[in-house]
Design a protein around this motif. Structure first.
Motif, short mmCIF file in Angstrom:
data_model
loop_
_atom_site.label_atom_id
_atom_site.label_comp_id
_atom_site.label_asym_id
_atom_site.label_seq_id
_atom_site.Cartn_x
_atom_site.Cartn_y
_atom_site.Cartn_z
N MET A 1 -9.27 -43.65 30.25
CA MET A 1 -10.25 -44.60 30.70
C MET A 1 -9.93 -45.04 32.14
SD MET A 1 -11.53 -47.83 28.54
CE MET A 1 -12.00 -49.32 29.34
N ARG A 2 -8.66 -45.35 32.40
CA ARG A 2 -8.29 -45.75 33.77
C ARG A 2 -8.57 -44.64 34.77
NH1 ARG A 2 -2.51 -47.29 32.40
NH2 ARG A 2 -3.20 -47.77 30.33
N HIS A 3 -8.27 -43.41 34.39
CA HIS A 3 -8.50 -42.26 35.28
C HIS A 3 -9.99 -42.12 35.61
CE1 HIS A 3 -7.85 -38.35 37.10
NE2 HIS A 3 -8.87 -37.91 36.39
N VAL A 4 -10.83 -42.23 34.60
CA VAL A 4 -12.28 -42.11 34.80
C VAL A 4 -12.77 -43.18 35.77
CG1 VAL A 4 -14.51 -42.37 33.64
CG2 VAL A 4 -12.72 -41.00 32.58
N VAL A 5 -12.45 -44.44 35.48
CA VAL A 5 -12.93 -45.57 36.29
C VAL A 5 -12.36 -45.52 37.71
CG1 VAL A 5 -12.94 -48.09 36.47
CG2 VAL A 5 -13.37 -46.99 34.26
N ASN B 1 -11.75 -43.12 39.47
CA ASN B 1 -12.38 -42.05 40.25
C ASN B 1 -13.89 -42.23 40.41
OD1 ASN B 1 -10.36 -39.83 41.03
ND2 ASN B 1 -9.74 -40.46 38.99
N GLY B 2 -14.37 -43.47 40.17
CA GLY B 2 -15.77 -43.79 40.43
C GLY B 2 -16.75 -43.43 39.33
N PHE B 3 -16.24 -43.13 38.14
CA PHE B 3 -17.11 -42.79 37.02
C PHE B 3 -17.07 -43.91 35.99
CE2 PHE B 3 -16.03 -38.87 39.04
CZ PHE B 3 -17.18 -38.10 38.96
N SER B 4 -17.95 -43.83 35.00
CA SER B 4 -17.99 -44.81 33.92
C SER B 4 -18.04 -44.10 32.58
CB SER B 4 -19.23 -45.70 34.06
OG SER B 4 -19.19 -46.43 35.26
N ILE B 5 -17.66 -44.81 31.53
CA ILE B 5 -17.72 -44.29 30.17
C ILE B 5 -18.92 -44.92 29.48
CG2 ILE B 5 -16.56 -44.17 27.95
CD1 ILE B 5 -13.91 -44.27 29.55
N ASN C 1 -15.39 -44.12 22.61
CA ASN C 1 -14.80 -43.33 23.69
C ASN C 1 -14.11 -44.21 24.72
OD1 ASN C 1 -15.85 -40.75 22.79
ND2 ASN C 1 -17.84 -41.62 23.25
N TYR C 2 -13.78 -45.41 24.34
CA TYR C 2 -13.17 -46.37 25.26
C TYR C 2 -12.27 -47.30 24.45
CZ TYR C 2 -16.85 -49.23 23.29
OH TYR C 2 -17.67 -49.88 22.41
N GLY D 1 -6.88 -35.34 6.65
CA GLY D 1 -7.96 -34.51 6.13
C GLY D 1 -9.33 -34.83 6.72
N MET D 2 -9.44 -35.93 7.47
CA MET D 2 -10.73 -36.26 8.08
C MET D 2 -11.08 -35.23 9.15
SD MET D 2 -10.62 -40.33 8.75
CE MET D 2 -12.03 -41.15 8.05
N VAL D 3 -12.36 -34.95 9.30
CA VAL D 3 -12.85 -34.09 10.37
C VAL D 3 -13.66 -34.98 11.30
CG1 VAL D 3 -14.26 -32.09 10.95
CG2 VAL D 3 -12.91 -32.10 8.85
N LEU D 4 -13.31 -34.95 12.60
CA LEU D 4 -13.92 -35.86 13.56
C LEU D 4 -14.54 -35.10 14.72
CD1 LEU D 4 -10.94 -38.35 13.78
CD2 LEU D 4 -12.97 -38.57 12.34
N ALA D 5 -15.62 -35.63 15.26
CA ALA D 5 -16.21 -35.14 16.51
C ALA D 5 -15.86 -36.17 17.58
CB ALA D 5 -17.71 -35.00 16.37
N ILE D 6 -15.00 -35.80 18.50
CA ILE D 6 -14.63 -36.67 19.62
C ILE D 6 -15.54 -36.27 20.77
CG2 ILE D 6 -12.78 -37.43 21.13
CD1 ILE D 6 -12.34 -38.05 18.11
N GLU D 7 -16.38 -37.20 21.20
CA GLU D 7 -17.41 -36.87 22.19
C GLU D 7 -17.35 -37.80 23.40
OE1 GLU D 7 -21.28 -36.14 20.36
OE2 GLU D 7 -20.31 -36.34 18.43
N PRO D 8 -16.37 -37.60 24.28
CA PRO D 8 -16.32 -38.46 25.46
C PRO D 8 -17.54 -38.24 26.35
CG PRO D 8 -14.74 -36.69 25.66
CD PRO D 8 -15.33 -36.59 24.29
N MET D 9 -18.12 -39.33 26.81
CA MET D 9 -19.29 -39.25 27.68
C MET D 9 -19.00 -40.01 28.96
SD MET D 9 -22.29 -39.63 24.94
CE MET D 9 -22.09 -38.81 23.38
N VAL D 10 -18.86 -39.25 30.04
CA VAL D 10 -18.52 -39.80 31.35
C VAL D 10 -19.72 -39.57 32.25
CG1 VAL D 10 -16.96 -39.56 33.30
CG2 VAL D 10 -16.08 -39.35 30.98
N THR D 11 -20.03 -40.60 33.05
CA THR D 11 -21.20 -40.51 33.93
C THR D 11 -20.85 -41.02 35.32
OG1 THR D 11 -23.52 -41.16 34.15
CG2 THR D 11 -22.06 -42.77 33.20
#
Length: 71
Positions: free
Chosen positions: A1-5, A7-11, A32-33, A46-56
Motif C-alpha cells: 500500500m505504501r509503495h502504491v501511494v 508512487n502517485g497511485f491509489s488503491i 486490497n488495503y 483449504g480456502m480458495v481465494l481470489a486476491i484482486e488488487p486494483m491500483v489506479t
C-alpha cells in the motif's frame, strides 16, 4: 500500500478479493488495503481465494464508462 501511494497511485477500496467455492464470489471479502479499524477476515486451511488488487492512477474513486462520459 505504501509503495502504491508513494508512487502517485491509489488503491480502489470499493472492490475486494473474495472466496471461491461452489459459487464464484463467496465470503470472505478480502480488502486490497490495510484498515486497522475493521477486523481482518479469518482464513482457514483449504480456502480458495481470489486476491484482486486494483491500483489506479490518481484518486481511488472508480469510474465506469457509464459515469465517466465519452472517450
Amino acid at each position: 500500500m505504501r509503495h502504491v501511494v508513494s508512487n502517485g497511485f491509489s488503491i480502489v477500496r470499493e472492490f475486494v478479493g473474495h472466496g471461491i467455492g461452489t459459487k464464484l464470489h463467496e465470503e470472505p471479502q478480502i480488502p486490497n488495503y490495510v484498515d486497522r479499524k475493521n477486523e481482518n477476515p479469518r482464513l482457514k486451511e483449504g480456502m480458495v481465494l481470489a486476491i484482486e488488487p486494483m491500483v489506479t492512477p490518481g484518486d481511488r474513486n472508480p469510474k465506469s464508462a457509464a459515469t465517466s462520459g465519452p472517450r
